[in-house]
Design an enzyme around this catalytic site. Structure first.
Site, PDB file in Angstrom:
ATOM      1  N   ASP A 120      -4.722 -12.681   3.425  1.00  0.00           N
ATOM      2  CA  ASP A 120      -5.970 -12.166   3.982  1.00  0.00           C
ATOM      3  C   ASP A 120      -7.168 -12.423   3.063  1.00  0.00           C
ATOM      4  O   ASP A 120      -8.289 -12.045   3.396  1.00  0.00           O
ATOM      5  CB  ASP A 120      -5.855 -10.675   4.334  1.00  0.00           C
ATOM      6  CG  ASP A 120      -5.082  -9.869   3.306  1.00  0.00           C
ATOM      7  OD1 ASP A 120      -4.807 -10.413   2.216  1.00  0.00           O
ATOM      8  OD2 ASP A 120      -4.770  -8.692   3.585  1.00  0.00           O
ATOM      9  N   HIS A 133      -6.349  -7.145  -0.587  1.00  0.00           N
ATOM     10  CA  HIS A 133      -6.486  -5.712  -0.861  1.00  0.00           C
ATOM     11  C   HIS A 133      -5.696  -5.334  -2.110  1.00  0.00           C
ATOM     12  O   HIS A 133      -4.671  -5.940  -2.406  1.00  0.00           O
ATOM     13  CB  HIS A 133      -5.960  -4.898   0.326  1.00  0.00           C
ATOM     14  CG  HIS A 133      -6.640  -5.229   1.630  1.00  0.00           C
ATOM     15  ND1 HIS A 133      -6.107  -6.115   2.547  1.00  0.00           N
ATOM     16  CD2 HIS A 133      -7.821  -4.812   2.127  1.00  0.00           C
ATOM     17  CE1 HIS A 133      -6.933  -6.217   3.575  1.00  0.00           C
ATOM     18  NE2 HIS A 133      -7.986  -5.438   3.350  1.00  0.00           N
ATOM     19  N   ASP A 150      -2.691 -10.572  -2.367  1.00  0.00           N
ATOM     20  CA  ASP A 150      -3.269 -10.034  -1.127  1.00  0.00           C
ATOM     21  C   ASP A 150      -4.720  -9.626  -1.436  1.00  0.00           C
ATOM     22  O   ASP A 150      -5.016  -9.191  -2.549  1.00  0.00           O
ATOM     23  CB  ASP A 150      -2.455  -8.818  -0.676  1.00  0.00           C
ATOM     24  CG  ASP A 150      -2.873  -8.292   0.683  1.00  0.00           C
ATOM     25  OD1 ASP A 150      -2.160  -8.563   1.661  1.00  0.00           O
ATOM     26  OD2 ASP A 150      -3.907  -7.594   0.758  1.00  0.00           O
ATOM     27  N   HIS A 175       0.812  -1.226   0.000  1.00  0.00           N
ATOM     28  CA  HIS A 175       0.000   0.000   0.000  1.00  0.00           C
ATOM     29  C   HIS A 175       0.847   1.279   0.000  1.00  0.00           C
ATOM     30  O   HIS A 175       0.305   2.371  -0.184  1.00  0.00           O
ATOM     31  CB  HIS A 175      -0.926   0.054   1.224  1.00  0.00           C
ATOM     32  CG  HIS A 175      -1.992  -1.001   1.222  1.00  0.00           C
ATOM     33  ND1 HIS A 175      -2.822  -1.212   0.141  1.00  0.00           N
ATOM     34  CD2 HIS A 175      -2.364  -1.909   2.167  1.00  0.00           C
ATOM     35  CE1 HIS A 175      -3.659  -2.206   0.430  1.00  0.00           C
ATOM     36  NE2 HIS A 175      -3.399  -2.653   1.638  1.00  0.00           N
TER      37      HIS A 175
HETATM   38 ZN   LIG Z   1      -4.207  -7.034   2.628  1.00  0.00          ZN
END
Ligand SMILES: [Zn+2]
Length: 317
Positions: A215, A130, A128, A91
């Site tokens: 995740d 996200h 991931d 991120h």
């Molecule tokens: Zn994540």
């Protein structure tokens, strides 16, 4: 990992990344700001990104470990390896820490592969749950780094729509693969096998890196996807086959994963596949509608991936 004797891996302590490695993907003010925040004891950078005094060294080592993985794979001839460090990185944008991330470790590794080892083509697959907005931003206009992200949508950080395909010379080299909440092994495995591995076959990267968050696991508390340990092992098997076929080493860089049992079981399932002497035998996987749609979108830049072409190829043999 320790309980399994590190799966027979050679263990290397992560070195702190040299400043110029970090500044190859982040701005000088971003790096200086984190150093200053940590030097005065830390601060809350955003709602979920908090730096402490020790964050500076931890972040340098997470980036340095990922760069050392690129060195091991491209300099020392290792075929596969893992950088199992935190804080995660995907991120972190060029100029911004966010989402538990300070420096984009996988981007540092890809940049290292390009600058120190002359790799002209590096493929990053981010599974991931996200979206890897940092990596997406850093390589947006770079045709030397092909970035794919499979991520639940809608979900934090809200970026990564399917139509974001890169910019400038990098158009077609960003492949966003959003999936609806509840997606599980079938969708994830097909996107890896039929999209990511198809791109590996046609583009022939010299290095493949995985931004490996866990995740998307069904037990993870931060998202609603339903990937299992077997799914992570299966995605790794697909990548091993594709990488072996083009002679590319495969490096796994840890990202998120917030159910520690799911995280450790998934790593334990993935490691033997990653490290096996030979790639596992091919499996017949159904092509998921999400993969079909993605191949249709990619046809513009990657005509060899046309769903019609690969469908007829498959029925022919
Ligand atoms: Zn994540």
């Amino acid at each position: 990992m320790a309980a399994r004797d590190w799966f027979g891996c050679e263990r290397i302590e992560a070195p702190a990344a040299a400043r110029e490695l970090i500044e190859a993907v982040h701005t000088v003010p971003h790096v200086a700001a984190l150093e200053a925040i940590c030097a005065r004891g830390g601060a809350r950078i955003d709602a979920d990104t908090i730096a402490f005094a020790g964050t500076w060294e931890a972040a340098l080592r997470a980036a340095g470990g990922a760069a050392a993985l690129a060195d091991a794979l491209l300099g020392d001839g290792a075929r596969a390896g893992v950088s199992a460090l935190r804080p995660p990185g995907h991120h972190a944008e060029r100029e911004r820490a966010m989402g538990f991330c300070f420096f984009d470790n996988v981007a540092v590794a890809a940049r290292r592969a390009r600058d120190a080892h002359g790799a002209e083509r590096v493929l990053i697959l981010d599974w991931d749950v996200h979206h890897g907005n940092g990596t997406n931003e850093i390589f947006h206009a770079d045709p030397g780094v092909l970035f794919l992200s499979i991520h639940e949508s809608p979900l934090y950080p809200g970026t990564g729509p399917a139509h974001d395909a890169g910019s400038g010379a990098g158009e077609g080299y960003t492949v966003n693969l959003p999936v609806p909440g509840g997606s599980g092994d079938a969708a994830y495995r097909s996107l890896v096998e039929h999209v990511a591995c198809a791109l590996i076959a046609v583009w022939e990267p010299q290095l493949v890196l995985v931004s490996a968050g866990f995740d998307a696991h069904r037990d993870d508390p931060l998202a609603t996807c339903r990937v299992t340990e077997a799914g992570y092992a299966g995605m790794t098997a697909s990548l091993r086959r594709a990488c072996d076929a083009v002679g590319a080493p495969l490096g796994v860089v840890l990202e998120g994963g917030y159910d520690l049992g799911a995280l450790s079981r998934s790593m334990a399932a993935l490691m033997p596949v990653l490290l096996a002497d030979a790639a596992p035998a091919p499996e017949e996987l159904d092509r998921h509608p999400l993969a079909e749609q993605a191949l249709g979108r990619l046809e513009r830049w990657w005509p060899a991936l046309s769903p019609r072409r690969s469908a007829s190829g498959r029925s022919g043999g």
